[in-house]
Structures are given as structure tokens and as C-alpha cells.
Write an enzyme that holds these catalytic residues in place. Structure first.
Site, PDB file in Angstrom:
ATOM      1  N   CYS A 102       0.820  -1.212   0.000  1.00  0.00           N
ATOM      2  CA  CYS A 102       0.000   0.000   0.000  1.00  0.00           C
ATOM      3  C   CYS A 102       0.857   1.266   0.000  1.00  0.00           C
ATOM      4  CB  CYS A 102      -0.997  -0.026   1.157  1.00  0.00           C
ATOM      5  SG  CYS A 102      -2.370   1.149   0.909  1.00  0.00           S
ATOM      6  N   LYS A 161     -10.888   8.977  -1.428  1.00  0.00           N
ATOM      7  CA  LYS A 161     -10.268   7.748  -0.935  1.00  0.00           C
ATOM      8  C   LYS A 161     -10.865   6.535  -1.623  1.00  0.00           C
ATOM      9  CE  LYS A 161      -9.305   5.223   3.350  1.00  0.00           C
ATOM     10  NZ  LYS A 161      -9.510   5.182   4.826  1.00  0.00           N
ATOM     11  N   SER A 208      -7.593   0.404   0.544  1.00  0.00           N
ATOM     12  CA  SER A 208      -7.930   1.505   1.430  1.00  0.00           C
ATOM     13  C   SER A 208      -6.806   2.527   1.316  1.00  0.00           C
ATOM     14  CB  SER A 208      -8.066   1.009   2.878  1.00  0.00           C
ATOM     15  OG  SER A 208      -8.365   2.081   3.745  1.00  0.00           O
ATOM     16  N   HIS A 226      -4.530  -4.359   0.294  1.00  0.00           N
ATOM     17  CA  HIS A 226      -4.288  -4.908   1.630  1.00  0.00           C
ATOM     18  C   HIS A 226      -4.750  -6.361   1.703  1.00  0.00           C
ATOM     19  CE1 HIS A 226      -2.899  -1.388   3.851  1.00  0.00           C
ATOM     20  NE2 HIS A 226      -3.775  -0.664   3.166  1.00  0.00           N
ATOM     21  N   GLU A 230      -3.702  -8.531   3.514  1.00  0.00           N
ATOM     22  CA  GLU A 230      -3.588  -8.998   4.900  1.00  0.00           C
ATOM     23  C   GLU A 230      -4.800  -8.636   5.752  1.00  0.00           C
ATOM     24  OE1 GLU A 230      -2.329  -4.710   5.325  1.00  0.00           O
ATOM     25  OE2 GLU A 230      -2.240  -6.263   3.767  1.00  0.00           O
ATOM     26  N   ARG A 267     -14.180   4.654  12.038  1.00  0.00           N
ATOM     27  CA  ARG A 267     -13.247   5.665  12.532  1.00  0.00           C
ATOM     28  C   ARG A 267     -13.381   6.961  11.754  1.00  0.00           C
ATOM     29  NH1 ARG A 267      -7.648   4.466  10.326  1.00  0.00           N
ATOM     30  NH2 ARG A 267      -8.806   5.288   8.528  1.00  0.00           N
TER      31      ARG A 267
END
Length: 313
Positions: free
Chosen positions: A142, A163, A192, A235, A237, A249
Site C-alpha cells: 500500500c 479515498k 484503502s 491490503h 492482509e 473511525r
């Protein structure tokens, strides 16, 4: 792991053409095996969560992997106990004279920050330069992929207007490339990030092998031809609920985020999302360990030279 077959078996040439690791009897008789040494430079704030995610993927292999955790500096952490950092993380100065089979550099929540404004930018560059002479293969994830492209190709930071968040479909290229071994023609992976990885821009400004792309997310997976540098812009993971945690968040912070694409069932944020990318995430890391690390690294890491990067294809 490789399959061992007679040297002259007709299937050998076919399998090698498909980049299946075939070990002839003559090589197997003299093979030496040892644990792989992999270093994880964890740049994420929630280090325990991130290290667990990466260790899970590294464990899905018959290879024994010795993992060391590295922190970028000794600044206090708001999200990770000091005791944990002191007990399990090392400083670069304590390992810089060692050699490693693999290095993973994680993402970081710095998508809207210019490189020169990152407090540890110069130190990160030093570690990336160090890896050229001390690491067999480096995996940039990333934000680290964007930083790696800046370092290796001097590519400017490219930022999206909004985003990119969600789970996107990708298509593979070069289906016989070792890193793509066993991949479906199309697969899902989470993203992300604010960084922009345009396929055209990467193709025109680097000599990277572009291995997987998305019409929406751009380049997902790319590698140098010697496989010493592998870039993953998403990502793989992430746990099933990681995107949810990031979304909630951002809502609390008042940034008015868009709902992650193709993530919540029926696009309902009150529904529990499921991981639809797990199998390809495990496969990607297994292939990286096997084809980029294990097959290229020497038995004795002290014998670090350009010879180690010459392998039989």
C-alpha cells in the site's frame, strides 16, 4: 515446495514452462534447507493488529520462517503498549549489519501527506537503500508501494480526489508468472488508500512487470523482473472487519467517508461483512516466499552477492 522428479522426465520442460518449481534429482541430492529470515517493518499505528495479519499470511507455507519485527523509530506509540514495542520490536541500528531473505514494509496512514513532510522519510529511505544490499526480496504494501516507487523510479506522489475503499475485482496478466501461480483469472482484493496507481502511468514510467490490475483501483500487483522488489497496492492482509473499523473511525472523525465498495452485504453498514479475498491473500504470500525468496536466497546469508539472484527459470 518443489516437486522432485527424474532429471530427464518429459514433463519437466512442460512444468518449467508453466513456472512450476521442479527440482531435478541431482539438485535435490545436495539441497540444504534452513529457516527463512523475514523482517517486517511495521509502519501501521495498531502494530499488534497489523503484525498478526501479516504473520497469519506468512504461516500458510510449508517453509519455516523466522520473523523479526522492526519499528521505524523510538517515538512513543498511541496505539501500541510501550512494553510490547520494547519486548518484540527492534531498532534498525541493531540489525543493519545482518542479511535477510525477505523484507515486508507495511502501509501507513499517510495518504494525504507529502513524502518530504513524513517525519521518518529520510530514515525510511535509508532502510530501503539498505535492503538493496542486505535483502533478497522486498514486499512493499500500500503506502510503502508508493514510497518504493518514489525511491526506485523517482515517481511523483499521485493522489486520488477521493479515498479508494472497498473490495475490488482484479484481472491477472502474465498468467505463468511465478507470483501468480495458482491465481484465478480474476480475484477480489481490498483497498484503502488515497494513492493513485494508474496502469498507464506505471507502464510508461517503469520497467515493472504489471501482474494484476483493476479497472477502478488500477495496478494491484507489480514486480521488478528479478523479483527482488514486489509492490502490492492493496491490503491482502486485512481481516474481514478491518475496512469496517476504518470506515467507522472516519465517520467519527467527521470526514464523511463513502461506504466501502462491494463490502457490506446489501451495502448495509449494519450487516456483518465477510472476507472474500482470503484465499488469494494467502496464495500471494506463499508465492512470494517460494518464488521470490526461497528459490533465490543462498543457504549461507553471509554469502550475499549478485550471484544469489541468478536462478534457473
Amino acid at each position: 515446495m518443489p516437486i522432485k522428479i527424474p532429471d530427464q522426465l518429459p514433463a519437466s520442460d512442460v512444468l518449467r514452462h508453466e513456472n512450476i518449481f521442479v527440482m531435478p534429482e541431482t539438485r535435490a541430492s545436495s539441497q540444504e534447507i534452513r529457516p527463512l529470515k523475514v523482517l517486517i517493518l511495521n509502519l501501521m499505528p495498531k502494530k499488534i493488529e497489523t503484525e498478526t495479519q501479516f504473520l497469519r499470511l506468512l504461516s500458510n507455507s510449508p517453509l519455516q520462517v523466522d520473523v523479526e519485527l522492526l519499528r521505524i523509530d523510538n517515538r512513543p506509540s498511541k496505539n501500541t503498549p510501550t512494553e510490547h514495542l520494547n519486548n518484540f520490536y527492534r531498532q534498525f541500528e541493531t540489525i543493519k549489519n545482518q542479511n535477510y531473505d525477505g523484507l515486508i514494509i507495511t502501509g501507513a496512514p499517510l495518504g494525504l501527506v507529502q513524502f518530504e513532510d513524513v517525519i521518518y522519510w529520510e530514515h525510511l529511505q535509508s532502510i530501503m537503500h539498505w535492503a538493496r544490499d542486505h535483502v533478497t526480496s522486498t514486499l512493499y504494501v500500500c503506502w510503502a508501494a508508493q514510497a518504493g516507487l518514489k525511491l526506485l523510479y523517482n515517481l511523483p506522489k499521485r493522489t486520488r480526489n477521493k479515498k479508494l475503499s472497498g473490495v475490488y475485482m482484479h484481472e491477472i496478466h502474465q498468467p505463468y508468472h511465478p507470483i501468480l501461480r495458482g491465481f484465478d483469472d480474476s480475484f477480489l482484493a481490498p483497498h484503502s488508500r488515497y494513492a493513485d496507481f494508474s496502469s498507464t502511468f506505471i507502464d510508461e514510467n517503469t520497467d515493472l512487470d504489471i501482474l494484476a490490475t483493476s479497472d477502478i483501483a488500477g495496478v494491484y500487483l507489480a514486480a521488478t523482473k528479478d523479483k527482488r522488489n514486489v509492490f502490492v497496492t492493496g491490503h491482502p492482509e486485512y481481516d474481514a472487519l478491518t475496512l469496517h473499523s476504518e470506515y467507522t473511525r472516519d465517520v467519527k472523525e467527521g470526514s464523511d467517508p463513502a461506504i466501502p465498495v462491494n463490502y457490506y452485504p446489501n451495502n448495509d453498514v449494519n450487516s456483518t461483512p465477510k472476507a472474500t479475498w482470503r484465499s488469494h491473500g494467502h496464495l500471494l504470500f506463499s508465492n512470494w516466499l517460494n518464488y521470490c525468496v526461497y528459490q533465490q536466497t543462498p543457504y549461507d546469508l553471509a554469502q550475499f552477492s549478485e550471484e544469489r539472484f541468478t536462478v534457473d527459470d
